[in-house]
Design a protein around this motif. Sequence first.
Motif, PDB file in Angstrom:
ATOM      1  N   VAL A 250      32.012  33.169 -13.948  1.00 24.33           N
ATOM      2  CA  VAL A 250      30.613  33.278 -13.555  1.00 24.33           C
ATOM      3  C   VAL A 250      29.949  34.488 -14.209  1.00 24.33           C
ATOM      4  O   VAL A 250      30.497  35.592 -14.212  1.00 24.33           O
ATOM      5  CB  VAL A 250      30.467  33.389 -12.030  1.00 24.33           C
ATOM      6  CG1 VAL A 250      28.989  33.485 -11.636  1.00 24.33           C
ATOM      7  CG2 VAL A 250      31.120  32.203 -11.339  1.00 24.33           C
ATOM      8  N   VAL A 251      28.751  34.256 -14.739  1.00 23.11           N
ATOM      9  CA  VAL A 251      27.862  35.343 -15.126  1.00 23.11           C
ATOM     10  C   VAL A 251      26.681  35.286 -14.168  1.00 23.11           C
ATOM     11  O   VAL A 251      25.915  34.316 -14.168  1.00 23.11           O
ATOM     12  CB  VAL A 251      27.373  35.215 -16.582  1.00 23.11           C
ATOM     13  CG1 VAL A 251      26.375  36.328 -16.905  1.00 23.11           C
ATOM     14  CG2 VAL A 251      28.546  35.245 -17.545  1.00 23.11           C
ATOM     15  N   GLY A 252      26.549  36.293 -13.319  1.00 21.40           N
ATOM     16  CA  GLY A 252      25.440  36.357 -12.382  1.00 21.40           C
ATOM     17  C   GLY A 252      24.299  37.170 -12.963  1.00 21.40           C
ATOM     18  O   GLY A 252      24.520  38.153 -13.682  1.00 21.40           O
ATOM     19  N   VAL A 253      23.071  36.755 -12.670  1.00 20.63           N
ATOM     20  CA  VAL A 253      21.883  37.449 -13.163  1.00 20.63           C
ATOM     21  C   VAL A 253      20.928  37.646 -11.982  1.00 20.63           C
ATOM     22  O   VAL A 253      20.555  36.674 -11.326  1.00 20.63           O
ATOM     23  CB  VAL A 253      21.170  36.645 -14.271  1.00 20.63           C
ATOM     24  CG1 VAL A 253      19.930  37.391 -14.764  1.00 20.63           C
ATOM     25  CG2 VAL A 253      22.121  36.356 -15.438  1.00 20.63           C
ATOM     26  N   VAL A 254      20.539  38.886 -11.722  1.00 18.19           N
ATOM     27  CA  VAL A 254      19.580  39.185 -10.658  1.00 18.19           C
ATOM     28  C   VAL A 254      18.294  39.686 -11.301  1.00 18.19           C
ATOM     29  O   VAL A 254      18.282  40.726 -11.967  1.00 18.19           O
ATOM     30  CB  VAL A 254      20.126  40.229  -9.671  1.00 18.19           C
ATOM     31  CG1 VAL A 254      19.081  40.543  -8.596  1.00 18.19           C
ATOM     32  CG2 VAL A 254      21.407  39.711  -9.014  1.00 18.19           C
ATOM     33  N   LEU A 255      17.210  38.930 -11.078  1.00 19.81           N
ATOM     34  CA  LEU A 255      15.912  39.260 -11.647  1.00 19.81           C
ATOM     35  C   LEU A 255      14.998  39.866 -10.588  1.00 19.81           C
ATOM     36  O   LEU A 255      15.390  40.067  -9.440  1.00 19.81           O
ATOM     37  CB  LEU A 255      15.280  38.001 -12.248  1.00 19.81           C
ATOM     38  CG  LEU A 255      16.070  37.292 -13.350  1.00 19.81           C
ATOM     39  CD1 LEU A 255      15.363  36.011 -13.779  1.00 19.81           C
ATOM     40  CD2 LEU A 255      16.269  38.221 -14.558  1.00 19.81           C
ATOM     41  N   THR A 256      13.784  40.134 -10.955  1.00 19.85           N
ATOM     42  CA  THR A 256      12.774  40.763 -10.108  1.00 19.85           C
ATOM     43  C   THR A 256      12.661  40.126  -8.725  1.00 19.85           C
ATOM     44  O   THR A 256      12.816  38.919  -8.572  1.00 19.85           O
ATOM     45  CB  THR A 256      11.407  40.710 -10.816  1.00 19.85           C
ATOM     46  OG1 THR A 256      10.393  41.214  -9.957  1.00 19.85           O
ATOM     47  CG2 THR A 256      11.036  39.281 -11.186  1.00 19.85           C
ATOM     48  N   GLY A 257      12.379  40.935  -7.725  1.00 21.20           N
ATOM     49  CA  GLY A 257      12.192  40.421  -6.376  1.00 21.20           C
ATOM     50  C   GLY A 257      12.337  41.525  -5.339  1.00 21.20           C
ATOM     51  O   GLY A 257      13.007  42.535  -5.587  1.00 21.20           O
TER      52      GLY A 257
ATOM     53  N   VAL B 248      20.287  33.714  -2.717  1.00 24.21           N
ATOM     54  CA  VAL B 248      21.047  34.129  -3.893  1.00 24.21           C
ATOM     55  C   VAL B 248      22.460  34.521  -3.488  1.00 24.21           C
ATOM     56  O   VAL B 248      23.428  34.239  -4.205  1.00 24.21           O
ATOM     57  CB  VAL B 248      20.330  35.293  -4.610  1.00 24.21           C
ATOM     58  CG1 VAL B 248      21.087  35.670  -5.886  1.00 24.21           C
ATOM     59  CG2 VAL B 248      18.887  34.937  -4.937  1.00 24.21           C
ATOM     60  N   ASP B 249      22.599  35.168  -2.331  1.00 24.26           N
ATOM     61  CA  ASP B 249      23.937  35.517  -1.839  1.00 24.26           C
ATOM     62  C   ASP B 249      24.821  34.279  -1.742  1.00 24.26           C
ATOM     63  O   ASP B 249      25.977  34.281  -2.192  1.00 24.26           O
ATOM     64  CB  ASP B 249      23.842  36.171  -0.453  1.00 24.26           C
ATOM     65  CG  ASP B 249      23.405  37.622  -0.502  1.00 24.26           C
ATOM     66  OD1 ASP B 249      23.717  38.300  -1.491  1.00 24.26           O
ATOM     67  OD2 ASP B 249      22.748  38.066   0.454  1.00 24.26           O
ATOM     68  N   VAL B 250      24.307  33.230  -1.132  1.00 28.68           N
ATOM     69  CA  VAL B 250      25.098  32.007  -0.953  1.00 28.68           C
ATOM     70  C   VAL B 250      25.433  31.384  -2.305  1.00 28.68           C
ATOM     71  O   VAL B 250      26.559  30.920  -2.533  1.00 28.68           O
ATOM     72  CB  VAL B 250      24.350  31.007  -0.049  1.00 28.68           C
ATOM     73  CG1 VAL B 250      25.072  29.663  -0.005  1.00 28.68           C
ATOM     74  CG2 VAL B 250      24.212  31.574   1.366  1.00 28.68           C
ATOM     75  N   LEU B 251      24.468  31.360  -3.223  1.00 30.16           N
ATOM     76  CA  LEU B 251      24.731  30.822  -4.568  1.00 30.16           C
ATOM     77  C   LEU B 251      25.856  31.596  -5.243  1.00 30.16           C
ATOM     78  O   LEU B 251      26.798  30.998  -5.793  1.00 30.16           O
ATOM     79  CB  LEU B 251      23.466  30.891  -5.419  1.00 30.16           C
ATOM     80  CG  LEU B 251      23.655  30.528  -6.894  1.00 30.16           C
ATOM     81  CD1 LEU B 251      24.036  29.061  -7.052  1.00 30.16           C
ATOM     82  CD2 LEU B 251      22.409  30.860  -7.707  1.00 30.16           C
TER      83      LEU B 251
ATOM     84  N   ASP C 282      18.524  40.257  -1.328  1.00 24.80           N
ATOM     85  CA  ASP C 282      19.251  39.004  -1.503  1.00 24.80           C
ATOM     86  C   ASP C 282      19.966  39.022  -2.851  1.00 24.80           C
ATOM     87  O   ASP C 282      19.361  39.309  -3.885  1.00 24.80           O
ATOM     88  CB  ASP C 282      18.269  37.822  -1.427  1.00 24.80           C
ATOM     89  CG  ASP C 282      18.988  36.476  -1.372  1.00 24.80           C
ATOM     90  OD1 ASP C 282      20.171  36.446  -0.973  1.00 24.80           O
ATOM     91  OD2 ASP C 282      18.356  35.457  -1.718  1.00 24.80           O
ATOM     92  N   GLY C 283      21.239  38.722  -2.841  1.00 23.62           N
ATOM     93  CA  GLY C 283      22.058  38.763  -4.041  1.00 23.62           C
ATOM     94  C   GLY C 283      23.085  39.874  -4.043  1.00 23.62           C
ATOM     95  O   GLY C 283      24.089  39.800  -4.762  1.00 23.62           O
ATOM     96  N   THR C 284      22.878  40.905  -3.216  1.00 23.19           N
ATOM     97  CA  THR C 284      23.788  42.050  -3.243  1.00 23.19           C
ATOM     98  C   THR C 284      25.156  41.701  -2.651  1.00 23.19           C
ATOM     99  O   THR C 284      26.201  41.993  -3.255  1.00 23.19           O
ATOM    100  CB  THR C 284      23.174  43.245  -2.491  1.00 23.19           C
ATOM    101  OG1 THR C 284      21.931  43.589  -3.107  1.00 23.19           O
ATOM    102  CG2 THR C 284      24.103  44.447  -2.541  1.00 23.19           C
ATOM    103  N   ALA C 285      25.167  41.071  -1.475  1.00 24.87           N
ATOM    104  CA  ALA C 285      26.448  40.681  -0.876  1.00 24.87           C
ATOM    105  C   ALA C 285      27.165  39.656  -1.740  1.00 24.87           C
ATOM    106  O   ALA C 285      28.385  39.712  -1.926  1.00 24.87           O
ATOM    107  CB  ALA C 285      26.225  40.132   0.532  1.00 24.87           C
ATOM    108  N   GLY C 286      26.407  38.723  -2.290  1.00 18.29           N
ATOM    109  CA  GLY C 286      27.006  37.713  -3.164  1.00 18.29           C
ATOM    110  C   GLY C 286      27.533  38.313  -4.451  1.00 18.29           C
ATOM    111  O   GLY C 286      28.562  37.881  -4.980  1.00 18.29           O
ATOM    112  N   ALA C 287      26.841  39.320  -4.968  1.00 20.36           N
ATOM    113  CA  ALA C 287      27.305  39.989  -6.184  1.00 20.36           C
ATOM    114  C   ALA C 287      28.655  40.659  -5.945  1.00 20.36           C
ATOM    115  O   ALA C 287      29.521  40.666  -6.831  1.00 20.36           O
ATOM    116  CB  ALA C 287      26.274  41.014  -6.642  1.00 20.36           C
ATOM    117  N   LYS C 288      28.842  41.220  -4.764  1.00 16.47           N
ATOM    118  CA  LYS C 288      30.131  41.842  -4.431  1.00 16.47           C
ATOM    119  C   LYS C 288      31.248  40.804  -4.489  1.00 16.47           C
ATOM    120  O   LYS C 288      32.313  41.045  -5.080  1.00 16.47           O
ATOM    121  CB  LYS C 288      30.066  42.465  -3.033  1.00 16.47           C
ATOM    122  CG  LYS C 288      31.350  43.163  -2.586  1.00 16.47           C
ATOM    123  CD  LYS C 288      31.143  43.817  -1.235  1.00 16.47           C
ATOM    124  CE  LYS C 288      32.366  44.649  -0.820  1.00 16.47           C
ATOM    125  NZ  LYS C 288      33.548  43.820  -0.559  1.00 16.47           N
TER     126      LYS C 288
END
Length: 357
Positions: free
Chosen positions: A280-287, A265-268, A291-297
Amino acid sequence: MDKKIRVLVVDDSAFVRRAVSRMLEGTPDLEVVGTARDGLDALEKVQALEPDVITLDLIMPNLDGIGFLRALHEQGRRIPVVVCSIASEGGEKAMAALDAGAVALVQKPTALALDTIYEIEAQIVAQVRGAAQADPARLREPPDAAAQTVAPVEVPAAAAGLVAVGASTGGPQALRYLLPQLPADFPLPVAVVVHMPVGFTGLFAEHLDSVCALTVVEAADGTPVSPGTILVAPAGIHLKFRQGHNGVVAALDPEPSQGLHRPSVDVLFEAAAETFGAGVVGVVLTGMGDDGTAGAKRLKEAGGRLLAEAEASCVVYGMPRSVVEAGHADRVVPLEEMPRAIMEELEARTARGGDGS
């Protein structure tokens, strides 16, 4: 020492039962409390042993894995189940198992021999640990989204953008609820990373395509990234983007090779921010995990918006929690409200002039 995670191993193969038990028993925080040879045997063992997590084969005599999951649900038992299956033999059953409440998948090797079965050790240990973090109260059949869609939104044709979605444990069910609610005229392309084993993401894309108004495909290198399409990142490789002759296309890349997840998710999110910027609208779901935190930044630095699933609806509140605690979430939204929240973000973007600025 903390309480061990109690695991029931269900498989009709005595060889697989022994092998999986050895893998799990070799980990200090896991304990195999029993094994079962089919679904009927498993139901008896569940009642007697009360495991925390179940690993489940799907193709079994007497009562198969799907029948077992349905029986478990009918009995009101909320125990996280990790399916261990061969994609080529049980792919459709694996999709049905996710619909029936299984929280994760592990692909068994096609050749069940001693030198291949242990290849899945790291995967199955990680998935069992992740499943053990699931809140039993949230292990439910996903709400039916088939009859629901959210209202369309007018977005300027020239506005570039993307909805980028990341999910892990419990993610297939969350996506199965969220994506069918996006209307056929949804104005932006959608890209999805969900942590699944190689061999299952294509089947999952087909499964979603059968219930979504938008076209859902497993991304290939060069697939157009265009409105009306949901791209699911293939397992084993990252989903990025590049400029093609007629617009943005998918770019599949094995790098970076380090890290726990591929696709990540970070890379995406990082690739989406680089290509689409504030659109971009990013969405982080259950898990589980972060993964996704660095990319969200990176996404936020580019001017994008980030929605995180609320703890109240997450099967595992790991990835969304990490994003929220890092301060990157613009909104924290329960799954039931996520489709409307995405549309509201597009409406707000349109009001700002269509480019996210």
